[in-house]
Design an enzyme around this catalytic site. Structure first.
Site, short mmCIF file in Angstrom:
data_model
loop_
_atom_site.label_atom_id
_atom_site.label_comp_id
_atom_site.label_asym_id
_atom_site.label_seq_id
_atom_site.Cartn_x
_atom_site.Cartn_y
_atom_site.Cartn_z
N ASP A 57 -0.39 7.42 9.98
CA ASP A 57 -1.27 6.50 10.80
C ASP A 57 -0.28 5.60 11.55
O ASP A 57 -0.70 4.54 11.95
CB ASP A 57 -2.33 5.79 10.00
CG ASP A 57 -1.65 5.10 9.04
OD1 ASP A 57 -0.42 5.01 8.89
OD2 ASP A 57 -2.38 4.20 8.12
N HIS A 59 1.90 4.49 7.21
CA HIS A 59 1.67 5.04 6.01
C HIS A 59 2.25 6.48 5.70
O HIS A 59 2.09 7.02 6.71
CB HIS A 59 0.21 4.77 5.23
CG HIS A 59 -0.26 3.68 5.02
ND1 HIS A 59 -0.96 3.06 6.33
CD2 HIS A 59 -0.13 2.79 4.26
CE1 HIS A 59 -1.52 1.84 5.65
NE2 HIS A 59 -0.97 1.53 4.61
N SER A 98 0.69 -1.41 0.06
CA SER A 98 0.19 0.14 0.19
C SER A 98 0.60 1.43 0.02
O SER A 98 0.37 2.43 -0.43
CB SER A 98 -0.87 -0.04 1.26
OG SER A 98 -0.14 0.00 2.36
#
Lengths: 257, 257
Positions: free
Chosen positions: B201, B204, B15
């Protein structure tokens, strides 16, 4: 090498397209690429300073022939955005007369859509984009501040005429249209100086300008080619929560294309 | 279709790579694509949530075989960035044991570099990237705020061990390395809570985090594969001021590849 697993959207145009990946400008191309992540690649074929006259021989090299297409990912959507340079005043080397601009745009569409064309790609949908309105106040100031200073090279009404021509061609050729000229003009309250809210130098888009464009792209896709809207496309490879840990290979293997 | 005129850089990872085109986060992939405009395409092959175990069978589909490579643009640089999910704690479905993570990374490198591999690509250079450090304070708060709340799934020291392994493999396999773990840890003054300056967070990257990464990519390219630095690459098609208006086609036509 990148295997032929993911199709694409190609953005073909001038500096306004080339700049579409600038994160500091909220570039519409980068935002589209993010929105289409794992569904379609977004390819930047923006050529700063180019007009349609120079764009055609370049297009004939960057667009695959029918023979080459067999081995390459499909461009599912081609967004053609010229006019900002073609509409330069006659004394500019970038100027292309309006009738020639119109026939050039039609020629590009034909290269892709005509079954007789060597570049025919039946699975490519096309969207034309009008050039944005020019803020000649900003543009003049920008050019006068260069060393040596340059004379104003674009005219508000002339660019409007090129934008009108793009709309006519889209209708005639039955392809999609993004009328960013009108969207931006409306958003500026029909006041040329207020176009500075959307253009950083009277010609190129800033963050809010690219936001108008990004929204307009998705709106036109939804209206004209809804099957290409990101919400209707599956991811090429599954989300991680769908992977069966006891059968990883099978759960991530794509069927035949 | 996009003809085989422009080679590429492929970013392969999880991600953190997939999010690399988010303009609002100053995405490093979009910034690289802008920096390499008209020189190399930058292809996003980031798969949110994936670890190396799931990445391998996906890679074997998205990377062209030797046979397919003949007709496709060359990936000149492959940036492999895993570890953020592999290093999840044992109870997580994303967890991959450290020795397996290491052998998986080596396997991916081998697929591309071994002359015996079906996916061998002799013109592809490789850079490995370490996972970023985890801010467990932020990560715990983020997970506890979900509905239903989730338990902490990563550990600062465990991720550090995975990062160390990536560095060892890069040295062993003689490929480039971006040690974003150490760069971020140093930038945070070796204080876990200060990692929030670079992570939104705890896991990320935010704008400043992606800026560190963008700078590190160019730094490693300059150091390890200087021939791939954007300053040393020619544009595929000429700048507009180089076009001869009396001989347009010749002046924009590329020689044989």
């Amino acid at each position: 090498m990148s295997a032929n697993v993911q199709d694409s959207i190609m953005l073909f145009g001038d500096s306004i397209t080339q700049g579409g990946w600038e994160t500091g400008m909220n570039g519409f191309g980068a935002n589209l690429a993010h929105r289409y992540a794992r569904k379609l690649d977004v390819i930047n074929r923006g050529f700063s300073g180019y007009n349609t006259e120079w764009g055609i021989p370049v297009f004939e090299q960057l667009w695959a022939t029918r023979e080459q297409q067999k081995d390459l990912p499909t461009v599912r959507l081609l967004v053609i955005w010229f006019g900002a340079n073609d509409s330069c005043l006659v004394q500019s080397p970038q100027h292309v007369p309006l009738p020639k601009f119109a026939s050039n745009l039609k020629h590009i569409i034909n290269l892709v859509q005509s079954p007789k064309s060597e570049y025919h790609s039946p699975d490519t949908r096309i969207i034309l984009v009008t050039p944005p309105p020019v803020n000649t106040y900003q543009r003049r100031a920008n050019l006068e501040n260069r060393d040596p200073p340059l004379a104003l090279d674009r005219d508000f009404e002339v660019t409007r005429n090129y934008a009108e021509a793009v709309k006519d061609i889209a209708q005639e050729e039955e392809v999609g249209i993004i009328d960013i000229w009108t969207k931006m003009w409306d958003a500026a309250g029909h006041d040329e100086q207020s176009l500075s809210n959307f253009l950083y130098d009277g010609l190129h888009l800033n963050g809010p300008g690219y936001q108008l464009m990004y929204d307009a792209v998705l709106e036109t896709i939804e209206k004209t080619y809804p099957e290409l809207h990101p919400d209707r496309l599956e991811m090429v490879f599954p989300g991680w929560a769908m992977i069966d840990r006891n059968n990883v290979v099978a759960s991530v293997t794509r069927g035949p294309k």
